[in-house]
Design an enzyme around this catalytic site. Sequence first.
Site, PDB file in Angstrom:
ATOM      1  N   ASP A 390      -7.114   5.438   3.532  1.00  6.70           N
ATOM      2  CA  ASP A 390      -7.282   4.140   4.191  1.00  6.70           C
ATOM      3  C   ASP A 390      -6.401   4.090   5.443  1.00  6.70           C
ATOM      4  OD1 ASP A 390      -8.120   1.520   4.550  1.00  6.70           O
ATOM      5  OD2 ASP A 390      -6.511   0.697   3.306  1.00  6.70           O
ATOM      6  N   GLU A 393      -7.611   4.909  10.976  1.00  6.79           N
ATOM      7  CA  GLU A 393      -8.278   4.834  12.300  1.00  6.79           C
ATOM      8  C   GLU A 393      -7.447   5.513  13.382  1.00  6.79           C
ATOM      9  OE1 GLU A 393      -7.927   2.293  10.128  1.00  6.79           O
ATOM     10  OE2 GLU A 393      -9.967   2.517   9.428  1.00  6.79           O
ATOM     11  N   ASP A 465     -13.246  -3.912   5.326  1.00  2.00           N
ATOM     12  CA  ASP A 465     -12.904  -5.258   4.844  1.00  2.00           C
ATOM     13  C   ASP A 465     -13.966  -6.293   5.195  1.00  2.00           C
ATOM     14  OD1 ASP A 465     -10.668  -3.950   4.007  1.00  2.00           O
ATOM     15  OD2 ASP A 465      -9.375  -4.710   5.603  1.00  2.00           O
TER      16      ASP A 465
HETATM   17  C1  GLC Z   1      -7.065  -2.310   3.735  1.00  2.00           C
HETATM   18  C2  GLC Z   1      -8.277  -1.713   3.029  1.00  2.00           C
HETATM   19  C3  GLC Z   1      -8.488  -2.402   1.706  1.00  2.00           C
HETATM   20  C4  GLC Z   1      -7.220  -2.293   0.868  1.00  2.00           C
HETATM   21  C5  GLC Z   1      -6.037  -2.857   1.616  1.00  2.00           C
HETATM   22  C6  GLC Z   1      -4.726  -2.648   0.873  1.00  2.00           C
HETATM   23  O1  GLC Z   1      -7.313  -3.609   4.102  1.00  2.00           O
HETATM   24  O2  GLC Z   1      -9.418  -1.767   3.822  1.00  2.00           O
HETATM   25  O3  GLC Z   1      -9.585  -1.876   1.036  1.00  2.00           O
HETATM   26  O4  GLC Z   1      -7.388  -2.955  -0.342  1.00  2.00           O
HETATM   27  O5  GLC Z   1      -5.927  -2.249   2.884  1.00  2.00           O
HETATM   28  O6  GLC Z   1      -4.466  -1.310   0.685  1.00  2.00           O
END
Ligand code: GLC
Length: 801
Positions: A390, A393, A465
Amino acid sequence: MSRNLNETLGKLLSFEENKHGIQLKADNATVEVIVYNDAIINIQVCKDGQEAGHSYALVAEAIPTSFSVENKRDKIILKTPKIVLEILKKQIRFSFFTLDGTLINEDDKSFGCSWLGTEATVYKKLQADEKFIGLGEKTRGINRRGQAYVNWNTDSFAYRGETDPLYVSTPFYIGIHNDQPYGIFFDNPHKTTFNFGAGNDRFAYFSAEDGIINYYFIYDTSIAKIIQNYAQLTGFMPMQPKWSLGFQQCRYSYYPDTEVMNIAQNFRERKIPIDVLYLDIHYMDAYKVFTWNKSRFPNPQKMLANLKKMGIQTVVIMDPGIKVEESYKTYKSGMKNDVFVKYPDDSCFTAGVWPGDCHFPDYTNPKVRKWWSDQMKEVFKVGLEGFWNDMNEPAVWGKEIPALIEFDYEGEKASHKKAHNVYGLQMARATFEGTQQHLKKKRAFVLTRSGYSGIQRYAAVWTGDNVATDDDMLLGVRMVCSMGLTGMPFAGYDVGGFVGDADKNLYIRWMSIASFAPFFRSHSMINTRSGEPWTFGEEAEENVRNYINLRYRLMPYIYSAFYEASQTAMPIARSLTIDYPLDGNIYRGEFENEYLFGPSFLVCAVKSTAMFSKIYLPKGEWYYLYKDNFYEGEQEFLFETPIDKLPIFVKGGSIIPMQSLTQSTAEKPTNTLDIHLYWGQNDHVFEYYEDDGTSFEFKKEQYCKRAMLFNSEEKSFTIEPKIGKYKSHFKKIKLYFHGFTLDKNVKVNSRNKKIKQENFEFIVPISHFDPWYQDPDTSKLIEDLPFVEFANTNESVQVEW
Ligand code: GLC
């Protein structure tokens, strides 16, 4: 005299034919025209001092292909067995034609390849009837005409239907002109813009802030083939562990361990199938990657083992930011090994993310990828087989990253401007390589938020998200289909919506639709309502169970579709543009959320608030899933769409293998394979595929493949001899006939066999609603066919009626 700000290629000065195509020298640049294969021509344009450099997207090399070059007075004509390329000499412009002379795509006559400073643009003539699809994870409608999009991987929290850019950049689109589909892959990782006639009526253009013009023109007979050619260039999704096809429950965040076990137990006790639970950032010590919060998870190894005994895998999140903290092992090792991204003055780039101030590994350096894989050693000790990348980017608090920071870029050195869009791809690659290094004989699962073309080689992608509304639910459906068109078959969205609270009906509808998504995961944000099925009440629980059950019973069909995707890049969630590109109705706003799940199921994603919906059935014959009602296609209908029945139609001619219900993919179904045949006028072939679902033994022919053929005219259904060495789990076949007119006797391998009538329940009926069952008159069954050794017969099986 006024000076032109825009510079074009200019005239042809000389040209030379070579093994792979031709090299052109123009006033302002050198052009390599490379024939990649019959269907792909690469145009590479370098200005003085520019070089093509490394491509993270590309895996293919040009294969020697026969082509001819004809030098005419005003143009050069290059012909492959599929494409004719005309290059005008006076002002170099490219036009692509079919062999019979139909124009597919042409440069704008004044501009073609142009530059405005370092910005490089290719201007294509916008044709009167032209449509545009693809470009991966992008919002808005499925026909991108009249829209412009930017590729710059962005943490787009709570994005909506118009937001752009999002997390993933895949600069590949498909155009349809003169009834001919073509693809253009612009392999430039800088910030790029794709304009399909937004703000002008003259061009469809693509431009990059910097770097060379390097695009692949693909022309083939179908959209499916164009996607396959794109995957030939950028890679195919590898075979996935079967458990990753099951239902997955996530939450930001489940902790402590007792809570995780409690959720698992609830799924099992309530008989809601599930394969995966997720640990989001709270499992770590102060959000530091490769650590565990010991008070929340005192014994992760034991917890993971207990979950595995229940048939549940665990996936953990991993962000790239490494906390700057002298006592933190990973930080120390990172500093020692010099793995972090730096400013030109050699100091490390620091920015805030979850753990606080962080440095960022430079995954564009092969040594750093290896370092990352080595760090993963610890996590394998506890038994993990799934990883979730995650914030890659990369995302930082404050959003902007200074452009001047430097990356290794496979030794070529690049600034953030060039490396940004491939950062997520390289992190996913390092993670995937870590799984290969440590898991060795087992397939692992990697999920990523960010990526660039080629990401399918390493990871599944989810759409970040999203927001809990009906519109955002439908947006996710379109995005996943568009990702399928762009070489990423394994994609999904946060079911139920990440941001905000879904109400009961929205949750039910979203879960029903997502049962037909390639990647099927429910996820929601911290401080939103709970997202497990039972927390929405009994009605939701029952409905959701039904759809998840159906997904598990369809596992032989779904697994075969995943196999097909790994071989041909045919998406699992198929945009209707693949099979019906010339049918104008499928592009209409009211119908653009319909898609095919595998070859046979037409899933009409409709809002949770819609109790009646307009539905378009494309060409062919269709059966309403729940009752077998028959419809001729190319018509629109108004259907009742109550919350417990997502409108789904099965295509006439379909062959659908199913199995008995299991609670996870780890559980063995019974040894009967249920095959559902739906009558239709057209012949149909289904390639059945089975292997052990976990190892790489399939590479040594440890698989069982059997072609299944439905022949309408000859009134027969044939299962061809087995290919491969794997012994199928299934021993018996039950064959269900839907929509057929049958005599009492059917011939199986020339012997008479009685047929029975069966009140077949396609989905387990739910107690206080209408039972969902087939009309007894339309569903007929042959049971226990004499070819009991389905697994190992090397003979074909023929059923005639
Ligand atoms: C980001 C991710 C989400 C995750 C959050 C906390 O917003 O896109 O899926 O739950 O981070 O890690």
